[in-house]
Design an enzyme around this catalytic site. Structure first.
Site, mmCIF file in Angstrom:
data_model
loop_
_atom_site.group_PDB
_atom_site.id
_atom_site.type_symbol
_atom_site.label_atom_id
_atom_site.label_comp_id
_atom_site.label_asym_id
_atom_site.label_seq_id
_atom_site.Cartn_x
_atom_site.Cartn_y
_atom_site.Cartn_z
ATOM 1 N N ARG A 35 0.822 -1.210 0.000
ATOM 2 C CA ARG A 35 0.000 0.000 0.000
ATOM 3 C C ARG A 35 0.861 1.267 0.000
ATOM 4 O O ARG A 35 0.469 2.283 -0.566
ATOM 5 C CB ARG A 35 -0.953 -0.011 1.191
ATOM 6 C CG ARG A 35 -2.079 -0.986 0.951
ATOM 7 C CD ARG A 35 -3.123 -0.945 2.026
ATOM 8 N NE ARG A 35 -4.354 -1.547 1.537
ATOM 9 C CZ ARG A 35 -5.284 -2.072 2.305
ATOM 10 N NH1 ARG A 35 -5.142 -2.078 3.609
ATOM 11 N NH2 ARG A 35 -6.365 -2.588 1.781
ATOM 12 N N LYS A 198 -18.389 -16.402 1.088
ATOM 13 C CA LYS A 198 -19.833 -16.348 1.292
ATOM 14 C C LYS A 198 -20.622 -15.735 0.147
ATOM 15 O O LYS A 198 -20.243 -14.703 -0.393
ATOM 16 C CB LYS A 198 -20.120 -15.503 2.530
ATOM 17 C CG LYS A 198 -19.686 -16.145 3.818
ATOM 18 C CD LYS A 198 -20.131 -15.255 4.940
ATOM 19 C CE LYS A 198 -19.771 -15.825 6.290
ATOM 20 N NZ LYS A 198 -19.912 -14.797 7.313
ATOM 21 N N GLY A 351 -8.691 -7.276 -1.562
ATOM 22 C CA GLY A 351 -8.907 -8.287 -0.530
ATOM 23 C C GLY A 351 -8.117 -9.547 -0.785
ATOM 24 O O GLY A 351 -6.969 -9.515 -1.207
ATOM 25 N N GLY A 374 -13.163 -3.833 0.606
ATOM 26 C CA GLY A 374 -14.564 -3.409 0.706
ATOM 27 C C GLY A 374 -14.910 -2.372 -0.344
ATOM 28 O O GLY A 374 -15.984 -2.415 -0.952
HETATM 29 P P1 AMP Z 1 -13.641 -13.521 0.721
HETATM 30 O O1 AMP Z 1 -13.022 -12.588 1.709
HETATM 31 O O2 AMP Z 1 -15.110 -13.609 0.784
HETATM 32 O O3 AMP Z 1 -13.122 -13.297 -0.691
HETATM 33 O O4 AMP Z 1 -13.192 -14.973 1.156
HETATM 34 C C1 AMP Z 1 -11.873 -15.354 1.190
HETATM 35 C C2 AMP Z 1 -11.749 -16.529 2.085
HETATM 36 O O5 AMP Z 1 -12.572 -17.556 1.601
HETATM 37 C C3 AMP Z 1 -10.340 -17.067 2.149
HETATM 38 O O6 AMP Z 1 -9.868 -16.919 3.458
HETATM 39 C C4 AMP Z 1 -10.509 -18.534 1.792
HETATM 40 O O7 AMP Z 1 -9.775 -19.406 2.605
HETATM 41 C C5 AMP Z 1 -11.989 -18.752 1.997
HETATM 42 N N1 AMP Z 1 -12.486 -19.885 1.207
HETATM 43 C C6 AMP Z 1 -12.419 -20.065 -0.109
HETATM 44 N N2 AMP Z 1 -12.940 -21.250 -0.458
HETATM 45 C C7 AMP Z 1 -13.343 -21.855 0.660
HETATM 46 C C8 AMP Z 1 -13.953 -23.095 0.955
HETATM 47 N N3 AMP Z 1 -14.232 -23.964 -0.011
HETATM 48 N N4 AMP Z 1 -14.221 -23.373 2.242
HETATM 49 C C9 AMP Z 1 -13.919 -22.496 3.215
HETATM 50 N N5 AMP Z 1 -13.354 -21.309 3.001
HETATM 51 C C10 AMP Z 1 -13.064 -20.986 1.743
#
Ligand code: AMP
Length: 394
Positions: A35, A198, A351, A374
């Site tokens: 950054r 999610k 992210g 975000g």
């Molecule tokens: P996000 O911040 O929503 O982009 O999510 C990123 C996180 O999702 C990372 O820490 C990954 O380890 C997690 N992630 C990705 N695929 C999976 C999965 N199949 N099961 C659990 N966590 C996951």
């Protein structure tokens, strides 16, 4: 179009630059200075043009002054990177009579850094008094903190009301160009890859991108809610039952819009969430009860990388699996590699996907890696970012 630092005269002026110096610290040391590096083009330009620079940023989430969130290490690193002294104005009140005197003593091309703006609890409330205090230090305000642009705080929004001239820096300009213009006016085929944990975090982005893309690839933890929506068992994989209707609506919308939607056809499963966990690959519709999906399988890696081959524009947000564990990073790695080999425009939302691409060594192969997590999500959702709106137009 927003006014940029190419549109303003800064010589001899006090220029308050809102940077995003929210860097990770380990034992007081900066573990990733990406950054700070990203701020350099703007800072070098303003220094070369004879501005008197006052930099500000937040770091972490302190509710008031706390030693572990001081910006002191940033001043040290920035001095090294700029090759000139960055004077750290270590006042827990951020702005004070002393700070003002030091700022007024700055000569053309000199740089000072204020203490963490979140040492003032008013920062997050966009309070007028602290906004005016910040403005009292400046003749010109420049916002280059894309990662904080989705927050209406004193240092991103309030301050702009009390400074005569406002502009965006080069980093902010680049973010707006790639996440805005590229996504809204893409060379086609345009493919979006969405992953991460999610559905609930990404549903707005999925819907916004469905209106624009030719293909949508869905992987990561959120794919399991889609499998469940299709009537499959997902074992102990991440599942948001309350989001199954959203997943069904996405499948319907893709069909109605003629967007090709790709889901994993196979999945790497394990019985525990652990770095060295034993694992195997199964078809996505055959996940057994005690098993959880932690990455996309080999067939899916091939399917997804093939889907990217003719792409002219790709945007990616969210890893394909638990990339933090090498055993479950293959899907994320395969997509990073496939994107790195493309001739088209490749944009990485901030992210975890940005972290993955940097960690896997493909940073310099992408057209743009967003510095905002975000903020980049909200921007891709089509929302206006308060920190951008607050800056004057050309
Ligand atoms: P996000 O911040 O929503 O982009 O999510 C990123 C996180 O999702 C990372 O820490 C990954 O380890 C997690 N992630 C990705 N695929 C999976 C999965 N199949 N099961 C659990 N966590 C996951």
């Amino acid at each position: 179009m927003k006014k940029t630092i190419n549109d303003i005269q800064v010589k001899g002026q006090r220029v308050l630059v809102r940077c995003d110096f929210n860097v990770p610290l380990q034992d007081g040391k900066i573990s990733d200075d990406n950054r700070i590096q990203s701020a350099l083009p703007t800072l070098k330009k303003l220094i070369a043009d004879g501005g008197r620079l006052i930099l500000c940023s937040h770091l972490g989430k302190p509710k008031g002054p706390e030693a572990k969130s001081t910006l002191a290490p940033v001043a040290v690193r920035l001095s090294e990177l700029l090759g000139q002294n960055v004077k750290f104005l270590a006042d827990d009140n951020v702005v004070s009579a002393h700070v003002l005197a030091d700022v007024n003593a700055l000569k053309e091309g000199e740089v000072a850094l204020l203490q963490n703006t979140r040492f003032r609890p008013e920062e997050g409330k966009n309070d007028e008094t602290f906004s005016k205090e910040l403005a009292s230090l400046a003749d010109i305000y420049v916002n280059d903190a894309f990662g904080s642009a989705h927050r209406a705080h004193c240092s991103t929004v309030g301050v702009t009301q009390f400074v005569a001239t406002t502009a965006v820096g080069f980093l902010m300009e680049k973010e707006l160009q790639f996440l805005g213009e590229t996504v809204n006016n893409p060379d086609r085929p345009f493919v979006a890859i969405l992953g991460g944990a999610k559905v609930s975090d990404k549903i707005l982005v999925i819907n916004a991108l469905l209106d624009k893309v030719d293909k949508l690839i869905i992987g990561g933890g959120m794919a399991y809610t889609f499998f469940a929506a299709q009537g499959n068992g997902v074992g102990t994989s991440l599942l948001e039952k309350d989001r199954i209707p959203d997943a069904l609506a996405v499948l319907e919308k893709a069909k109605a819009k003629g967007v090709e939607l790709l889901l994993p056809v196979d999945t790497v499963v394990s019985q525990e969430f652990a770095r060295e966990a034993a694992h195997k690959t199964v078809p996505s519709n055959q996940i057994e009860d005690d098993w959880m999906g932690l990455d996309i399988g080999e067939k899916t890696r091939e399917l997804f990388t093939n889907a990217l081959k003719d792409a002219k524009t790709v945007i990616w947000n969210g890893p394909m699996g638990v990339f933090e564990f090498p055993n479950f990073a293959k899907g994320t790695l395969a997509l990073a590699q496939a994107m790195a080999n493309l001739d088209g425009t490749t944009v990485i939302g901030g992210g975890d996907s940005a972290a993955a691409v940097i960690q896997l060594g493909y940073a310099d192969k992408m057209s743009h890696i967003s510095t905002g997590g975000g903020a980049s999500l909200e921007f891709l959702e089509g929302k206006e970012l308060p920190g951008v709106v607050a800056v004057q137009d050309k």
